[in-house]
Write a protein that holds these residues in place. Structure first.
Motif, short mmCIF file in Angstrom:
data_model
loop_
_atom_site.label_atom_id
_atom_site.label_comp_id
_atom_site.label_asym_id
_atom_site.label_seq_id
_atom_site.Cartn_x
_atom_site.Cartn_y
_atom_site.Cartn_z
N PRO A 156 -65.73 -1.75 15.38
CA PRO A 156 -65.51 -1.09 14.09
C PRO A 156 -66.81 -0.51 13.55
N GLY A 157 -66.68 0.59 12.78
CA GLY A 157 -67.85 1.23 12.20
C GLY A 157 -67.44 2.34 11.25
N ALA A 158 -68.43 3.13 10.84
CA ALA A 158 -68.15 4.21 9.89
C ALA A 158 -67.27 5.29 10.49
N TRP A 159 -67.31 5.38 11.81
CA TRP A 159 -66.49 6.40 12.46
C TRP A 159 -65.00 6.20 12.21
N MET A 160 -64.63 4.96 11.87
CA MET A 160 -63.21 4.65 11.71
C MET A 160 -62.60 5.38 10.52
N GLU A 161 -63.39 5.56 9.44
CA GLU A 161 -62.86 6.26 8.28
C GLU A 161 -62.58 7.72 8.62
N VAL A 162 -63.49 8.32 9.42
CA VAL A 162 -63.27 9.71 9.86
C VAL A 162 -62.03 9.79 10.74
N LEU A 163 -61.91 8.84 11.70
CA LEU A 163 -60.75 8.84 12.58
C LEU A 163 -59.47 8.62 11.80
N LYS A 164 -59.54 7.72 10.82
CA LYS A 164 -58.38 7.44 9.98
C LYS A 164 -57.90 8.72 9.28
N PHE A 201 -58.56 11.81 10.16
CA PHE A 201 -58.13 12.78 11.17
C PHE A 201 -56.69 12.52 11.62
N LEU A 202 -56.33 11.23 11.73
CA LEU A 202 -54.99 10.89 12.20
C LEU A 202 -53.90 11.25 11.20
N ALA A 203 -54.27 11.64 10.01
CA ALA A 203 -53.26 12.09 9.05
C ALA A 203 -52.66 13.43 9.47
N PHE A 204 -53.41 14.22 10.23
CA PHE A 204 -52.95 15.57 10.54
C PHE A 204 -51.81 15.60 11.57
N LEU A 218 -50.84 10.75 3.39
CA LEU A 218 -51.63 10.62 2.16
C LEU A 218 -52.38 9.31 2.12
N ASN A 219 -51.76 8.26 2.63
CA ASN A 219 -52.44 6.97 2.70
C ASN A 219 -53.66 7.03 3.61
N LEU A 220 -53.48 7.68 4.77
CA LEU A 220 -54.61 7.79 5.69
C LEU A 220 -55.73 8.66 5.11
N LEU A 221 -55.37 9.64 4.29
CA LEU A 221 -56.38 10.50 3.67
C LEU A 221 -57.06 9.83 2.47
N LEU A 254 -47.47 -5.43 -1.49
CA LEU A 254 -46.52 -5.35 -0.38
C LEU A 254 -47.01 -6.26 0.72
N ALA A 255 -46.17 -6.98 1.29
CA ALA A 255 -46.57 -7.96 2.31
C ALA A 255 -47.08 -7.23 3.54
N GLY A 256 -48.35 -6.89 3.54
CA GLY A 256 -48.95 -6.16 4.67
C GLY A 256 -49.27 -4.76 4.25
N THR A 257 -50.21 -4.12 4.85
CA THR A 257 -50.60 -2.77 4.48
C THR A 257 -50.59 -1.88 5.70
N LEU A 258 -50.20 -0.61 5.43
CA LEU A 258 -50.25 0.36 6.50
C LEU A 258 -51.69 0.76 6.80
N ASP A 259 -52.52 0.57 5.84
CA ASP A 259 -53.92 0.91 6.05
C ASP A 259 -54.65 -0.14 6.84
N GLN A 260 -54.16 -1.38 6.79
CA GLN A 260 -54.86 -2.48 7.44
C GLN A 260 -53.97 -3.12 8.50
N MET A 261 -53.25 -2.31 9.23
CA MET A 261 -52.40 -2.84 10.30
C MET A 261 -53.27 -3.53 11.34
N GLY A 262 -52.78 -4.66 11.82
CA GLY A 262 -53.51 -5.36 12.85
C GLY A 262 -54.28 -6.54 12.32
N ARG A 263 -54.53 -6.60 11.01
CA ARG A 263 -55.21 -7.77 10.48
C ARG A 263 -54.23 -8.92 10.35
N THR A 264 -54.74 -10.12 10.16
CA THR A 264 -53.91 -11.31 10.10
C THR A 264 -52.91 -11.21 8.96
#
Length: 712
Positions: free
Chosen positions: A490-498, A500-503, A396-399, A409-419
């Motif tokens: 990074p680009g607009a394609w990332m939101e689509v990929l994000k 898609f990875l929910a499935f 649901l988060n990815l969607l 929350l200390a860190g986000t699942l949506d923004q993993m990898g950022r500082t």
């Protein structure tokens, strides 16, 4: 002067009477039927001062008929006789002395029996001194069989005079007693033991291939061994070994109980010697599980553990989590190398620490005697539901239903990898380990079992090496400049990929829902699915509150949305708790549903019974949460060619369902050096088992069975 003819006739009659009374006084009147002649006989004509005399039931059988030994075999009944002494005395008879019987195969059943004539003798002690004679009264029953079995019985009376002489005269029947005594088994001069694999072993001087051509064992008690099974003979200098199989009714393995009986040895000339034996079982000495804990052995184990962890990255259990990390790497395409290295380090830390913690729990449980196996957490329905809900929330988060903000929350699942998301990297590593454990057994079963059986430090090193292997690909991509630079920007394609990875995450939820249905049935599916709906409602309300707060900053409405979201989560957990407390196990699991035809539920007793019967057995240890098990079943075990081969050779499959905790299966796995599933073992008729690879192919299974048949 000639005697009158009348006197001569009278004297002849007296002689006949006296001859019948005293000349054959040591045998009673016979009981005669169409199948046998039975009588009571003694070895002396009189009873001496010590009052001891041998009495016997003499059975003379018609051709084609037989009676039975003390252990009649698979069917039949042994003869019985009780003797009393009268005439002013009392008597006590001992048990029969049993000559060595013949082995007769009766329509697939083994009988230990006597044909022709047999004497079953007892020793009688007569007490009392009054009277000049003693009358023996005996009651006996015996079973005679040919194509049919006929129970027979008789009462016998025999009167013997007393004698003051210590050397009483032997009767005409004494030779029968001597012959019967010669046919008794003698005390064995050889040391006899029963080995852990069911081999009866005799050791001593005089045993050699030149002296022993054939041998067989006759158990004194029924129900001990498979009596119709061939007894494989091995003769070396100073040793004779007979391989025995336990009877199907044995609750304890044959090699754990003493075994008494008669061993018959036959030489090249056909001469036989029978020996009474009492074999004590030899207690097997426990040996440590492989691998050997030497420096090369330790290095090999750790290397395989590392490679196994690397391979886990390709498994479907781990793919959804790694897909999110791939998204994170894509976002870091333009980031600095320090940020990439830090993300990889925190992710690796989460993986390694989680593997170490899970390994520590396993070693601790095993140290206190638990039979928990690898992947044991998936045997808990509560854990399976929790992971299912967690992956569902991540989907649901990815969607885009809601966002996890850094401030909350200390860190986000949506923004993993950022500082600011280093804790997200650690949590992702933890999640990867949780969902990876069901997939480790195909590659790491032996290594994990060795780690759990060996020293604690080595066990922990194996688990940590697996964690490093699981984290290695992401660390490699993040730290090698050439690889990181090849990642897309990074680009607009990332939101689509994000989205898609929910499935893949949702697909994993479906799989976990199926596992729950196997463990607890349809009612628990309702709880899991209903809880998921409540959680989805809660996440949607939470997302509404987030968006309203960002647009309008309305505190009351936002708090209401957050409160309702929390309430949905609480209701889901309450429903799960109520379902777990009711302990509604499924009436039949998916595995049990398939138990038809030649597929049966696994049990040690059933396995022993089938092996004793000479039935080939295929042991299939599986679990619904084990993806490799399911793939093996669909691809290999359910393949038409494999099923046809199983049917052709009448192979019975014993399937152990480890979906829920089953201590018997855990013990069986541990006994064979395994701590996880899948595990496959094939037992050809009357042979030891052969372990199959943990990843099966139809060709591999067919080759293994065909090879076993060719060498059986």
């Amino acid at each position: 002067m000639r005697m009158p003819r009348f006197i001569i006739v009278m004297m002849a009659l007296v002689a006949i009477v006296l001859g019948g009374e005293y000349g054959n006084a040591a045998e009673s009147t016979a009981h005669i039927t169409a199948h046998s002649r039975a009588s009571l006989i003694t070895d002396h004509n009189t009873i001496g001062p010590d009052g001891t005399i041998k009495v016997g039931l003499r059975l003379q059988l018609q051709p084609g008929w037989h009676t039975y030994w003390v252990n009649p075999g698979d069917a039949g009944d042994a003869p019985h006789m009780s003797v009393e002494a009268s005439g002013g005395a009392r008597g006590e008879s001992h048990l029969f002395q049993w000559p060595v019987p013949e082995r007769i195969n009766e329509g697939g059943l083994m009988a230990y029996a006597y044909t022709g004539s047999v004497l079953l003798s007892q020793t009688l002690h007569v007490v009392g001194s009054s009277g000049s004679s003693v009358t023996l009264k005996a009651t006996a029953d015996w079973l005679v069989c040919a194509d049919v079995c006929v129970p027979e019985n008789g009462e016998f009376t025999l009167t013997l005079p007393r004698s003051a002489s210590a050397s009483s005269e032997e009767s005409a029947e004494a030779s029968l007693f001597h012959a019967a005594e010669a046919a008794l088994p003698q005390t064995s001069p050889f040391q006899t033991t029963l080995l852990p694999d069911g081999v009866l072993q005799m050791e001593g001087a005089g045993l050699s291939p030149e002296m022993v051509k054939d041998a067989w064992f006759l158990p004194l008690q029924g129900g001990m061994i498979r009596q119709t099974a061939p007894q494989k003979l091995t003769v070396t200098k100073g040793r004779v070994s007979l391989s025995l199989l336990p009877d199907a009714s044995q609750h304890a393995p044959l090699w754990q109980v003493p075994l008494s009986g008669v061993v018959v040895l036959e030489d090249k000339a056909g001469e036989r010697s029978a020996m009474q034996v009492f074999a004590q079982p030899v207690t097997p000495v426990a040996s440590p599980m492989p691998p050997p804990f030497t420096a090369p052995g330790i290095a090999k184990v750790l290397l395989f553990a590392l490679l196994g962890g690397v391979i886990l990255n390709l498994m479907p259990c781990v793919f959804p989590v790694l897909a999110m990390k791939a998204l994170s790497l894509a976002r870091m395409g333009g980031a600095g190398r320090r940020e990439q290295v830090e993300s990889a380090a925190f992710y690796a830390c989460g993986v390694v620490v989680s593997f170490g913690a899970l390994g520590a729990v396993m070693i601790a449980l095993r140290s206190v005697g638990s039979v928990a196996g690898w992947g044991f957490q998936f045997q808990s329905s509560g854990f399976v539901v929790a992971v299912c809900w967690l992956l569902f929330i991540l989907a649901l988060n990815l969607l885009g239903v809601f966002q996890v903000t850094t401030g909350k929350l200390a860190g986000t699942l949506d923004q993993m990898g950022r500082t600011q998301g280093r804790s997200g990297d650690v949590l992702t590593g933890f999640l990867a380990v949780l969902v990876a454990t069901p997939c480790t057994a195909p590659f790491m079963g032996v290594a994990i079992a060795g780690a759990l059986a060996g020293p604690v430090l080595l066990g922990m090193a194996v688990f940590l090496a697996m964690g490093l292997g699981l984290a290695a690909p992401y660390v490699l991509i993040a730290t090698v400049p050439g690889l990181a630079s090849r990642l897309p920007r990074p680009g607009a394609w990332m939101e689509v990929l994000k989205q898609f990875l929910a499935f893949p995450l949702l697909a994993s939820c479906v799989w976990l829902l199926w596992v729950v249905s196997v463990q607890h049935g349809s009612s628990f599916v309702l709880v899991t699915a209903g809880g998921a709906v409540l959680l989805a409602l809660g996440c949607w309300l939470y997302g509404l509150g987030q968006r309203r707060a960002m647009r309008e900053g309305g505190a009351f409405e936002t708090s209401m949305a957050y409160g309702l979201a929390v309430l949905c989560g609480i209701l889901s957990c309450v429903g799960l708790g109520m379902a777990l407390s009711s302990d509604q196990t499924a009436p039949s699991s998916e595995m049990a549903r398939k138990q038809s035809g030649a597929v049966e539920p696994f049990s040690e007793s059933r396995l022993a019974a089938l092996r004793a019967e000479g039935t080939p057995v295929f042991v299939d240890m599986t679990a619904s949460w084990c993806i490799t098990c399911m793939v093996n079943e669909r691809v290999a075990l359910e393949a038409p060619s494999v099923r046809a081969l199983f049917d052709q050779h009448h192979i019975v499959t014993l399937r152990g369902d480890w979906t829920n905790r089953d201590e018997a299966i855990s013990v069986y796995l541990k006994k064979h050096g395994r701590d996880g599933v899948p595990f496959y073992l094939y037992y050809p008729p009357h042979q030891d088992g052969t372990t199959l690879p943990q990843i099966l192919t139809p060709h591999g299974v067919i080759d293994m069975i065909t090879h076993s048949v060719d060498h059986s």
